[in-house]
Design a protein around this motif. Structure first.
Motif, PDB file in Angstrom:
ATOM      1  N   ILE A   2       0.865  -1.172   0.000  1.00 55.62           N
ATOM      2  CA  ILE A   2       0.000   0.000   0.000  1.00 55.62           C
ATOM      3  C   ILE A   2       0.900   1.221   0.000  1.00 55.62           C
ATOM      4  N   ARG A   3       0.567   2.190  -0.843  1.00 56.42           N
ATOM      5  CA  ARG A   3       1.387   3.398  -0.949  1.00 56.42           C
ATOM      6  C   ARG A   3       0.563   4.628  -0.602  1.00 56.42           C
ATOM      7  N   GLY A   4       1.271   5.635  -0.123  1.00 51.99           N
ATOM      8  CA  GLY A   4       0.626   6.893   0.190  1.00 51.99           C
ATOM      9  C   GLY A   4       1.639   8.013   0.138  1.00 51.99           C
ATOM     10  N   VAL A   5       1.239   9.164   0.705  1.00 56.64           N
ATOM     11  CA  VAL A   5       2.095  10.351   0.641  1.00 56.64           C
ATOM     12  C   VAL A   5       1.959  11.138   1.943  1.00 56.64           C
ATOM     13  N   VAL A   6       3.047  11.791   2.322  1.00 54.98           N
ATOM     14  CA  VAL A   6       3.049  12.704   3.455  1.00 54.98           C
ATOM     15  C   VAL A   6       2.727  14.096   2.920  1.00 54.98           C
ATOM     16  N   THR A   7       1.769  14.773   3.568  1.00 53.91           N
ATOM     17  CA  THR A   7       1.354  16.098   3.113  1.00 53.91           C
ATOM     18  C   THR A   7       2.287  17.180   3.641  1.00 53.91           C
ATOM     19  N   SER A   8       2.050  18.405   3.212  1.00 50.76           N
ATOM     20  CA  SER A   8       2.840  19.538   3.708  1.00 50.76           C
ATOM     21  C   SER A   8       2.604  19.774   5.196  1.00 50.76           C
ATOM     22  N   GLU A   9       1.470  19.275   5.739  1.00 47.41           N
ATOM     23  CA  GLU A   9       1.198  19.364   7.178  1.00 47.41           C
ATOM     24  C   GLU A   9       1.770  18.166   7.932  1.00 47.41           C
ATOM     25  N   LEU A  10       2.498  17.280   7.204  1.00 43.77           N
ATOM     26  CA  LEU A  10       3.158  16.085   7.742  1.00 43.77           C
ATOM     27  C   LEU A  10       2.176  15.008   8.201  1.00 43.77           C
ATOM     28  N   ASP A  11       1.002  14.960   7.570  1.00 40.41           N
ATOM     29  CA  ASP A  11       0.071  13.854   7.761  1.00 40.41           C
ATOM     30  C   ASP A  11       0.368  12.796   6.714  1.00 40.41           C
ATOM     31  N   ALA A  12       0.341  11.528   7.124  1.00 42.63           N
ATOM     32  CA  ALA A  12       0.587  10.414   6.194  1.00 42.63           C
ATOM     33  C   ALA A  12      -0.757   9.866   5.717  1.00 42.63           C
ATOM     34  N   TRP A  13      -1.064  10.052   4.430  1.00 38.52           N
ATOM     35  CA  TRP A  13      -2.324   9.616   3.836  1.00 38.52           C
ATOM     36  C   TRP A  13      -2.099   8.424   2.933  1.00 38.52           C
ATOM     37  N   VAL A  14      -3.003   7.427   3.003  1.00 37.82           N
ATOM     38  CA  VAL A  14      -2.998   6.306   2.066  1.00 37.82           C
ATOM     39  C   VAL A  14      -4.411   6.104   1.549  1.00 37.82           C
ATOM     40  N   ASP A  15      -4.537   5.470   0.400  1.00 33.47           N
ATOM     41  CA  ASP A  15      -5.836   5.193  -0.200  1.00 33.47           C
ATOM     42  C   ASP A  15      -6.324   3.815   0.212  1.00 33.47           C
ATOM     43  N   LEU A  16      -7.603   3.737   0.545  1.00 32.35           N
ATOM     44  CA  LEU A  16      -8.276   2.488   0.875  1.00 32.35           C
ATOM     45  C   LEU A  16      -9.549   2.411   0.045  1.00 32.35           C
ATOM     46  N   ALA A  17     -10.244   1.296   0.140  1.00 29.78           N
ATOM     47  CA  ALA A  17     -11.528   1.148  -0.540  1.00 29.78           C
ATOM     48  C   ALA A  17     -12.461   0.327   0.318  1.00 29.78           C
ATOM     49  N   ILE A  18     -13.747   0.646   0.233  1.00 35.80           N
ATOM     50  CA  ILE A  18     -14.794  -0.114   0.908  1.00 35.80           C
ATOM     51  C   ILE A  18     -15.386  -1.071  -0.112  1.00 35.80           C
ATOM     52  N   ALA A  19     -15.482  -2.331   0.275  1.00 35.63           N
ATOM     53  CA  ALA A  19     -16.060  -3.353  -0.587  1.00 35.63           C
ATOM     54  C   ALA A  19     -17.375  -3.797   0.041  1.00 35.63           C
ATOM     55  N   ALA A  20     -18.480  -3.290  -0.474  1.00 27.12           N
ATOM     56  CA  ALA A  20     -19.795  -3.619   0.074  1.00 27.12           C
ATOM     57  C   ALA A  20     -20.561  -4.497  -0.907  1.00 27.12           C
ATOM     58  N   ASP A  21     -21.332  -5.439  -0.364  1.00 29.62           N
ATOM     59  CA  ASP A  21     -22.144  -6.322  -1.206  1.00 29.62           C
ATOM     60  C   ASP A  21     -23.074  -5.510  -2.093  1.00 29.62           C
ATOM     61  N   GLU A  22     -23.130  -5.880  -3.355  1.00 30.36           N
ATOM     62  CA  GLU A  22     -24.051  -5.298  -4.332  1.00 30.36           C
ATOM     63  C   GLU A  22     -23.928  -3.786  -4.476  1.00 30.36           C
ATOM     64  N   GLN A  23     -22.792  -3.223  -4.100  1.00 29.11           N
ATOM     65  CA  GLN A  23     -22.533  -1.796  -4.295  1.00 29.11           C
ATOM     66  C   GLN A  23     -21.158  -1.653  -4.917  1.00 29.11           C
ATOM     67  N   PRO A  24     -20.957  -0.603  -5.689  1.00 32.68           N
ATOM     68  CA  PRO A  24     -19.628  -0.409  -6.257  1.00 32.68           C
ATOM     69  C   PRO A  24     -18.605  -0.149  -5.154  1.00 32.68           C
ATOM     70  N   THR A  25     -17.389  -0.618  -5.370  1.00 30.84           N
ATOM     71  CA  THR A  25     -16.301  -0.340  -4.442  1.00 30.84           C
ATOM     72  C   THR A  25     -16.008   1.155  -4.466  1.00 30.84           C
ATOM     73  N   VAL A  26     -15.839   1.738  -3.288  1.00 31.32           N
ATOM     74  CA  VAL A  26     -15.612   3.174  -3.177  1.00 31.32           C
ATOM     75  C   VAL A  26     -14.252   3.412  -2.529  1.00 31.32           C
ATOM     76  N   SER A  27     -13.419   4.195  -3.206  1.00 28.65           N
ATOM     77  CA  SER A  27     -12.099   4.527  -2.683  1.00 28.65           C
ATOM     78  C   SER A  27     -12.158   5.792  -1.843  1.00 28.65           C
ATOM     79  N   PHE A  28     -11.276   5.870  -0.863  1.00 29.47           N
ATOM     80  CA  PHE A  28     -11.156   7.054  -0.019  1.00 29.47           C
ATOM     81  C   PHE A  28      -9.746   7.097   0.545  1.00 29.47           C
ATOM     82  N   SER A  29      -9.367   8.233   1.075  1.00 29.95           N
ATOM     83  CA  SER A  29      -8.054   8.381   1.690  1.00 29.95           C
ATOM     84  C   SER A  29      -8.213   8.438   3.197  1.00 29.95           C
ATOM     85  N   ALA A  30      -7.207   7.932   3.910  1.00 27.86           N
ATOM     86  CA  ALA A  30      -7.228   7.925   5.371  1.00 27.86           C
ATOM     87  C   ALA A  30      -5.841   8.272   5.894  1.00 27.86           C
TER      88      ALA A  30
END
Length: 123
Positions: A2-30
């Motif tokens: 899993i890859r991510g990036v450190v922001t200018s505020e020094l927060d480390a963000w990575v992308d994840l996704a929710i896999a729900a039955d009968e719904q499209p997978t939705v990506s988000f950052s955390a």
């Protein structure tokens, strides 16, 4: 991996996704939060959108030492491209990845603006 990036505020963000039955997978950052020992926090509106199942209410200790109650839900996320069912705390904050989700992985961060974040399973 899993890859991510450190922001200018020094927060480390990575992308994840929710896999729900009968719904499209939705990506988000955390944000990676090494001070949080749970799996993941998400806003209640997101949890309701994916019909996450409520498990219980727990008492949590916040970073400032205060205690509050939080609903705990069950949700499946894609973690390193694999579906993983985890406990998710409802919190009205940005999504946070906790140490329980990072267990069994190496976390590496270059803590400078635009620095790389990598999470690798420990073989």
């Amino acid at each position: 991996m899993i890859r991510g990036v450190v922001t200018s505020e020094l927060d480390a963000w990575v992308d994840l996704a929710i896999a729900a039955d009968e719904q499209p997978t939705v990506s988000f950052s955390a944000v990676v939060d090494t001070g949080f020992n749970g799996f993941l926090t998400l806003p209640r509106v997101v949890l309701k959108r994916f019909q996450a199942r409520p498990l219980t209410v727990v008492i949590v200790t916040l970073a400032d030492g205060s205690k509050t109650s939080a609903e705990l839900f069950e949700l499946t996320v894609l973690w390193d491209s694999q579906p993983l069912t985890i406990e998710v705390d409802a919190a009205e904050t940005e999504p946070l990845i906790g140490m329980a989700l990072l267990a069994g992985h190496d976390l590496q961060m270059r803590v400078v603006p635009n620095g790389e974040v990598t999470i690798r399973a420990i073989p």
